[in-house]
Design a protein around this motif. Structure first.
Motif, PDB file in Angstrom:
ATOM      1  N   VAL A 113       2.056   5.681 -12.153  1.00 44.42           N
ATOM      2  CA  VAL A 113       2.686   4.594 -12.902  1.00 44.42           C
ATOM      3  C   VAL A 113       2.103   3.268 -12.429  1.00 44.42           C
ATOM      4  O   VAL A 113       1.338   3.210 -11.457  1.00 44.42           O
ATOM      5  CB  VAL A 113       4.217   4.616 -12.707  1.00 44.42           C
ATOM      6  CG1 VAL A 113       4.790   5.943 -13.181  1.00 44.42           C
ATOM      7  CG2 VAL A 113       4.589   4.370 -11.249  1.00 44.42           C
ATOM      8  N   ASN A 114       2.474   2.171 -13.104  1.00 38.94           N
ATOM      9  CA  ASN A 114       1.935   0.863 -12.784  1.00 38.94           C
ATOM     10  C   ASN A 114       2.444   0.385 -11.421  1.00 38.94           C
ATOM     11  O   ASN A 114       3.643   0.175 -11.226  1.00 38.94           O
ATOM     12  CB  ASN A 114       2.319  -0.139 -13.874  1.00 38.94           C
ATOM     13  CG  ASN A 114       1.649  -1.490 -13.667  1.00 38.94           C
ATOM     14  OD1 ASN A 114       2.155  -2.334 -12.959  1.00 38.94           O
ATOM     15  ND2 ASN A 114       0.507  -1.679 -14.312  1.00 38.94           N
ATOM     16  N   ARG A 115       1.546   0.206 -10.477  1.00 41.33           N
ATOM     17  CA  ARG A 115       1.945  -0.130  -9.108  1.00 41.33           C
ATOM     18  C   ARG A 115       2.440  -1.568  -8.990  1.00 41.33           C
ATOM     19  O   ARG A 115       3.462  -1.817  -8.336  1.00 41.33           O
ATOM     20  CB  ARG A 115       0.766   0.080  -8.162  1.00 41.33           C
ATOM     21  CG  ARG A 115       1.091  -0.243  -6.715  1.00 41.33           C
ATOM     22  CD  ARG A 115      -0.071   0.082  -5.804  1.00 41.33           C
ATOM     23  NE  ARG A 115       0.292  -0.074  -4.400  1.00 41.33           N
ATOM     24  CZ  ARG A 115      -0.491   0.276  -3.399  1.00 41.33           C
ATOM     25  NH1 ARG A 115      -1.683   0.810  -3.644  1.00 41.33           N
ATOM     26  NH2 ARG A 115      -0.103   0.121  -2.145  1.00 41.33           N
ATOM     27  N   ARG A 116       1.735  -2.506  -9.586  1.00 36.65           N
ATOM     28  CA  ARG A 116       2.082  -3.913  -9.400  1.00 36.65           C
ATOM     29  C   ARG A 116       3.474  -4.216  -9.926  1.00 36.65           C
ATOM     30  O   ARG A 116       4.265  -4.892  -9.262  1.00 36.65           O
ATOM     31  CB  ARG A 116       1.053  -4.809 -10.103  1.00 36.65           C
ATOM     32  CG  ARG A 116       1.350  -6.301  -9.999  1.00 36.65           C
ATOM     33  CD  ARG A 116       0.242  -7.126 -10.608  1.00 36.65           C
ATOM     34  NE  ARG A 116      -1.013  -6.955  -9.880  1.00 36.65           N
ATOM     35  CZ  ARG A 116      -2.142  -7.571 -10.210  1.00 36.65           C
ATOM     36  NH1 ARG A 116      -2.182  -8.368 -11.267  1.00 36.65           N
ATOM     37  NH2 ARG A 116      -3.233  -7.377  -9.504  1.00 36.65           N
ATOM     38  N   ARG A 117       3.799  -3.677 -11.095  1.00 41.88           N
ATOM     39  CA  ARG A 117       5.108  -3.961 -11.681  1.00 41.88           C
ATOM     40  C   ARG A 117       6.225  -3.344 -10.845  1.00 41.88           C
ATOM     41  O   ARG A 117       7.239  -4.008 -10.580  1.00 41.88           O
ATOM     42  CB  ARG A 117       5.146  -3.395 -13.110  1.00 41.88           C
ATOM     43  CG  ARG A 117       6.383  -3.792 -13.895  1.00 41.88           C
ATOM     44  CD  ARG A 117       6.400  -5.255 -14.194  1.00 41.88           C
ATOM     45  NE  ARG A 117       7.546  -5.640 -15.013  1.00 41.88           N
ATOM     46  CZ  ARG A 117       7.858  -6.889 -15.329  1.00 41.88           C
ATOM     47  NH1 ARG A 117       7.089  -7.874 -14.879  1.00 41.88           N
ATOM     48  NH2 ARG A 117       8.904  -7.165 -16.071  1.00 41.88           N
ATOM     49  N   MET A 118       6.040  -2.098 -10.410  1.00 43.36           N
ATOM     50  CA  MET A 118       7.066  -1.441  -9.600  1.00 43.36           C
ATOM     51  C   MET A 118       7.277  -2.171  -8.285  1.00 43.36           C
ATOM     52  O   MET A 118       8.415  -2.466  -7.886  1.00 43.36           O
ATOM     53  CB  MET A 118       6.675   0.010  -9.322  1.00 43.36           C
ATOM     54  CG  MET A 118       7.607   0.722  -8.349  1.00 43.36           C
ATOM     55  SD  MET A 118       7.055   2.375  -7.899  1.00 43.36           S
ATOM     56  CE  MET A 118       7.535   3.262  -9.370  1.00 43.36           C
ATOM     57  N   THR A 119       6.192  -2.496  -7.585  1.00 43.30           N
ATOM     58  CA  THR A 119       6.306  -3.138  -6.275  1.00 43.30           C
ATOM     59  C   THR A 119       6.940  -4.510  -6.394  1.00 43.30           C
ATOM     60  O   THR A 119       7.814  -4.878  -5.601  1.00 43.30           O
ATOM     61  CB  THR A 119       4.914  -3.249  -5.627  1.00 43.30           C
ATOM     62  OG1 THR A 119       4.307  -1.958  -5.573  1.00 43.30           O
ATOM     63  CG2 THR A 119       5.023  -3.824  -4.232  1.00 43.30           C
ATOM     64  N   THR A 120       6.519  -5.289  -7.412  1.00 43.70           N
ATOM     65  CA  THR A 120       7.053  -6.637  -7.581  1.00 43.70           C
ATOM     66  C   THR A 120       8.555  -6.619  -7.821  1.00 43.70           C
ATOM     67  O   THR A 120       9.312  -7.388  -7.205  1.00 43.70           O
ATOM     68  CB  THR A 120       6.345  -7.337  -8.753  1.00 43.70           C
ATOM     69  OG1 THR A 120       4.940  -7.397  -8.487  1.00 43.70           O
ATOM     70  CG2 THR A 120       6.886  -8.750  -8.926  1.00 43.70           C
ATOM     71  N   LEU A 121       9.023  -5.737  -8.686  1.00 44.66           N
ATOM     72  CA  LEU A 121      10.441  -5.699  -9.012  1.00 44.66           C
ATOM     73  C   LEU A 121      11.272  -5.195  -7.845  1.00 44.66           C
ATOM     74  O   LEU A 121      12.355  -5.734  -7.562  1.00 44.66           O
ATOM     75  CB  LEU A 121      10.668  -4.825 -10.247  1.00 44.66           C
ATOM     76  CG  LEU A 121      10.180  -5.413 -11.573  1.00 44.66           C
ATOM     77  CD1 LEU A 121      10.474  -4.450 -12.715  1.00 44.66           C
ATOM     78  CD2 LEU A 121      10.834  -6.761 -11.859  1.00 44.66           C
ATOM     79  N   VAL A 122      10.799  -4.179  -7.139  1.00 39.69           N
ATOM     80  CA  VAL A 122      11.568  -3.651  -6.008  1.00 39.69           C
ATOM     81  C   VAL A 122      11.669  -4.681  -4.900  1.00 39.69           C
ATOM     82  O   VAL A 122      12.746  -4.912  -4.327  1.00 39.69           O
ATOM     83  CB  VAL A 122      10.942  -2.346  -5.486  1.00 39.69           C
ATOM     84  CG1 VAL A 122      11.622  -1.905  -4.194  1.00 39.69           C
ATOM     85  CG2 VAL A 122      11.057  -1.259  -6.535  1.00 39.69           C
ATOM     86  N   LEU A 123      10.559  -5.352  -4.578  1.00 43.48           N
ATOM     87  CA  LEU A 123      10.599  -6.373  -3.544  1.00 43.48           C
ATOM     88  C   LEU A 123      11.470  -7.553  -3.960  1.00 43.48           C
ATOM     89  O   LEU A 123      12.154  -8.158  -3.128  1.00 43.48           O
ATOM     90  CB  LEU A 123       9.183  -6.836  -3.209  1.00 43.48           C
ATOM     91  CG  LEU A 123       8.285  -5.804  -2.534  1.00 43.48           C
ATOM     92  CD1 LEU A 123       6.913  -6.392  -2.264  1.00 43.48           C
ATOM     93  CD2 LEU A 123       8.908  -5.312  -1.232  1.00 43.48           C
ATOM     94  N   ALA A 124      11.458  -7.871  -5.254  1.00 41.60           N
ATOM     95  CA  ALA A 124      12.303  -8.969  -5.733  1.00 41.60           C
ATOM     96  C   ALA A 124      13.782  -8.622  -5.581  1.00 41.60           C
ATOM     97  O   ALA A 124      14.606  -9.492  -5.275  1.00 41.60           O
ATOM     98  CB  ALA A 124      11.971  -9.283  -7.186  1.00 41.60           C
ATOM     99  N   LEU A 125      14.133  -7.359  -5.785  1.00 41.78           N
ATOM    100  CA  LEU A 125      15.535  -6.940  -5.682  1.00 41.78           C
ATOM    101  C   LEU A 125      16.068  -7.055  -4.262  1.00 41.78           C
ATOM    102  O   LEU A 125      17.265  -7.298  -4.067  1.00 41.78           O
ATOM    103  CB  LEU A 125      15.691  -5.501  -6.177  1.00 41.78           C
ATOM    104  CG  LEU A 125      15.558  -5.299  -7.693  1.00 41.78           C
ATOM    105  CD1 LEU A 125      15.615  -3.816  -8.026  1.00 41.78           C
ATOM    106  CD2 LEU A 125      16.663  -6.037  -8.441  1.00 41.78           C
ATOM    107  N   ILE A 126      15.212  -6.892  -3.243  1.00 44.21           N
ATOM    108  CA  ILE A 126      15.698  -6.974  -1.868  1.00 44.21           C
ATOM    109  C   ILE A 126      15.595  -8.389  -1.291  1.00 44.21           C
ATOM    110  O   ILE A 126      16.053  -8.627  -0.177  1.00 44.21           O
ATOM    111  CB  ILE A 126      14.924  -6.004  -0.951  1.00 44.21           C
ATOM    112  CG1 ILE A 126      13.491  -6.493  -0.724  1.00 44.21           C
ATOM    113  CG2 ILE A 126      14.942  -4.604  -1.491  1.00 44.21           C
ATOM    114  CD1 ILE A 126      12.793  -5.757   0.385  1.00 44.21           C
TER     115      ILE A 126
END
Length: 354
Positions: free
Chosen positions: A215-228
């Motif tokens: 899956v798209n790495r940049r989108r997943m990482t950005t959103l997860v890090l933003a949530l924390i």
């Protein structure tokens, strides 16, 4: 005639043919490669299921063991630090006992495991004190799930589950089943056994030929890090202002751990299509790979947020009669191609999906 691997057998007789048998070693390995908390919960449930007897046992323990007296005696004999170390030792001992509980539970449930086939019917049996026998029809198999956690990776074993939708109230009229979901276990397999049994349950499926897309790495990482971000900043700011500025160092450490965890999860989250079969893989340290015939897909959902629409991504939901699968941050082209291919497989076959 014996197969290449000693665990899988074939029979030339007209009766049931034995496909697989597991000895005590295999069952012990299975007990070590499943979630031993499950067996602990089962034991607790069985204990409290007989509440009349359990209540008497608990009252007896409460009368015999006075917790405050035990704590006071420990402090008097070894001091506060010794009591803490003693408590930590007891907790460690409990966690070391949990795998033993798992192994014992696996032996009681699956001792003498044997898998056989007769025509379209598969049967498995096993059990130490009580013999358990289960059966299913080949055409009822909705998906094949291969599970391999950290212990299974170390021991080089794979546990297979066959997901079967239970009978419901609308099957004759073509509706989705409304009953509970069931699994059919094939434990502690070597890789050659997995490949051979996968072809047995899904004859045209090439498990080894799957080429996975991530899956798209940049989108997943950005959103997860933003949530924390908000909770991490709130905690570190509070601790830094109230106690010591050194707590501000928690923030970069938390982000480093989160980045590592998200990156590992991203590597394990992938999907593939091989012929008429779909593959979905999830995991963190180990993996869980689901293999399913595309003609058994009941519904495909493609969901996009405004941000995903701008990036050309989507959440893909796959619904089978046994359970549902979700793949986040898939390129919209892949999601639409999967939907169209599933629809084609459904409409171009007259095979029974249940």
């Amino acid at each position: 005639e014996q197969a290449d691997h000693p665990g899988i057998e074939a029979s030339a007789s007209s009766g049931p043919a034995t496909l697989l048998s597991r000895d005590v070693k295999d069952i012990i390995i299975y007990g070590l490669t499943v979630n031993f908390i499950l067996w602990f919960v089962i034991a607790i449930g069985a204990f409290f299921g007989a509440w009349d007897s359990s209540e008497e046992v608990l009252k007896w323990l409460a009368a015999k063991i006075q917790l405050q007296d035990v704590v006071q005696a420990a402090e008097n004999s070894v001091g506060l630090l010794g009591s803490i170390l003693l408590l930590l030792g007891l907790v460690l001992a409990v966690f070391l006992l949990l795998p033993l509980i798992s192994v014992l539970g696996a032996l009681f449930r699956h001792y003498g495991y044997e898998l056989s086939v007769e025509g379209e019917t598969y049967r498995k049996s096993g059990g130490l004190l009580t013999r358990h026998d289960e059966s299913m029809k080949r055409h009822k198999i909705q998906a094949l799930v291969l599970k391999q956690n950290f212990a299974a990776l170390f021991l080089k074993r794979i546990n297979m589950q066959l997901r079967v939708a239970s009978a419901g109230s609308g099957i004759e009229s073509g509706q989705l089943p409304t009953g509970g979901k069931a699994t059919f276990l094939v434990p502690a397999l070597h890789e050659p056994e997995v490949l051979e049994l996968a072809k047995e349950f899904f004859p045209a499926c090439d498990v080894a030929g799957a080429r996975f897309s991530r899956v798209n790495r940049r989108r997943m990482t950005t959103l997860v890090l933003a949530l924390i971000t908000v909770p991490v900043l709130a905690v570190t700011t509070s601790l830094g202002l109230l106690l010591s500025w050194k707590f501000f160092a928690i923030a970069p450490l938390a982000y480093a751990i989160a980045w590592s965890a998200v990156s590992r999860y991203w590597k394990k989250t992938c999907y593939a299509v091989v012929g008429e079969f779909g593959f979905v893989r999830h995991g963190f340290i180990g993996t869980e790979t689901t293999v399913f015939p595309l003609f058994k897909v009941q519904r495909v959902d493609i969901r996009q947020t405004p941000g995903q629409r701008r990036k050309g991504l989507a959440h893909l939901g796959i619904h089978l009669a046994s359970h549902s699968l979700k793949i986040p941050y898939v390129p919209i082209e892949d999601a639409e191609q999967f939907r169209d291919l599933s629809l084609y497989c459904v409409e171009s076959t007259d095979r029974a999906w249940y």
